[in-house]
Design a protein around this motif. Structure first.
Motif, mmCIF file in Angstrom:
data_model
loop_
_atom_site.group_PDB
_atom_site.id
_atom_site.type_symbol
_atom_site.label_atom_id
_atom_site.label_comp_id
_atom_site.label_asym_id
_atom_site.label_seq_id
_atom_site.Cartn_x
_atom_site.Cartn_y
_atom_site.Cartn_z
ATOM 1 N N GLU A 243 6.847 7.542 50.690
ATOM 2 C CA GLU A 243 6.330 8.668 49.909
ATOM 3 C C GLU A 243 5.491 9.541 50.820
ATOM 4 O O GLU A 243 4.416 9.151 51.235
ATOM 5 N N VAL A 244 5.975 10.730 51.130
ATOM 6 C CA VAL A 244 5.300 11.603 52.087
ATOM 7 C C VAL A 244 3.909 12.015 51.591
ATOM 8 O O VAL A 244 2.973 12.130 52.374
ATOM 9 N N LYS A 245 3.739 12.225 50.274
ATOM 10 C CA LYS A 245 2.450 12.657 49.734
ATOM 11 C C LYS A 245 1.397 11.558 49.782
ATOM 12 O O LYS A 245 0.223 11.823 49.646
ATOM 13 N N ARG A 246 1.834 10.341 49.955
ATOM 14 C CA ARG A 246 0.915 9.199 49.938
ATOM 15 C C ARG A 246 0.483 8.866 51.369
ATOM 16 O O ARG A 246 1.309 8.783 52.266
ATOM 17 N N HIS A 247 -0.825 8.700 51.560
ATOM 18 C CA HIS A 247 -1.336 8.392 52.890
ATOM 19 C C HIS A 247 -1.836 6.950 52.955
ATOM 20 O O HIS A 247 -2.345 6.406 51.981
ATOM 21 N N CYS A 248 -1.687 6.372 54.111
ATOM 22 C CA CYS A 248 -2.182 5.024 54.356
ATOM 23 C C CYS A 248 -3.201 5.098 55.500
ATOM 24 O O CYS A 248 -3.097 5.934 56.374
ATOM 25 N N TYR A 249 -4.143 4.206 55.453
ATOM 26 C CA TYR A 249 -5.220 4.183 56.450
ATOM 27 C C TYR A 249 -5.229 2.822 57.141
ATOM 28 O O TYR A 249 -5.026 1.798 56.513
ATOM 29 N N LYS A 250 -5.478 2.869 58.459
ATOM 30 C CA LYS A 250 -5.558 1.645 59.248
ATOM 31 C C LYS A 250 -6.683 1.816 60.261
ATOM 32 O O LYS A 250 -6.836 2.849 60.886
ATOM 33 N N ALA A 251 -7.479 0.737 60.385
ATOM 34 C CA ALA A 251 -8.605 0.767 61.319
ATOM 35 C C ALA A 251 -8.106 0.704 62.752
ATOM 36 O O ALA A 251 -7.103 0.054 63.059
ATOM 37 N N VAL A 252 -8.791 1.416 63.638
ATOM 38 C CA VAL A 252 -8.488 1.388 65.063
ATOM 39 C C VAL A 252 -9.298 0.240 65.662
ATOM 40 O O VAL A 252 -10.499 0.191 65.542
#
Length: 152
Positions: free
Chosen positions: A142-151
């Motif tokens: 889903e392009v509108k949905r964003h995911c976050y990941k810690a660096v």
């Protein structure tokens, strides 16, 4: 009827001191409050008061079709949940970084922290992304949905 000074919560000494200060601050309010009084006291809307009631954070009595909030219980709510031991934004950001070791959506993060998605986006995720501590990726499904990941 149960004595309104009785509490089911184990209050810390700091929280008891907070309740004493709040009693002075809200001395002009009646001992039994309606929903409108609680809204005014907390500075929130009706839906928020009812959500706090429904999740058990704000104790009350049902008196027919009326909800009665003893003032002492509202003051205890303020001492336990709203005033003392309140985490600051940096504490929430640390928890976001710990929780986002694997990819997470904003909804998952907000639910984990028990916060609103808008607050998470504006005050937690956006600053972390700007400082390079968190990566924001578009979800491939889903392009509108964003995911976050810690660096790390």
């Amino acid at each position: 009827m149960k004595d309104i000074s009785y509490t089911d919560w184990e209050l810390t000494s700091a929280q008891i001191r907070t309740v004493i200060k709040l009693r002075k601050l809200y001395s002009n309010y009646p001992y039994a409050l309606g929903t409108k009084d609680v809204m005014k006291m907390l500075g929130v809307g009706r839906a928020t008061v009812l959500n706090l009631k429904n999740c058990g954070m704000l104790r009350h009595y049902n008196l027919g079709n009326h909800l009665i909030y003893p003032k002492e219980w509202v003051l205890e709510y303020l001492a336990v949940y709203a005033v003392s031991d309140k985490p600051n934004v940096r504490d929430y950001q640390r928890e976001v970084l710990r929780y986002c070791r694997t990819r997470r959506t904003i909804t998952e993060i907000a639910q984990h922290l028990n916060l609103g998605a808008g607050f998470c986006r504006d005050y937690l995720l956006k600053p972390l992304c700007e400082h390079g501590e968190l990566i924001c990726e578009a979800d491939k499904r889903e392009v509108k949905r964003h995911c976050y990941k810690a660096v790390r």
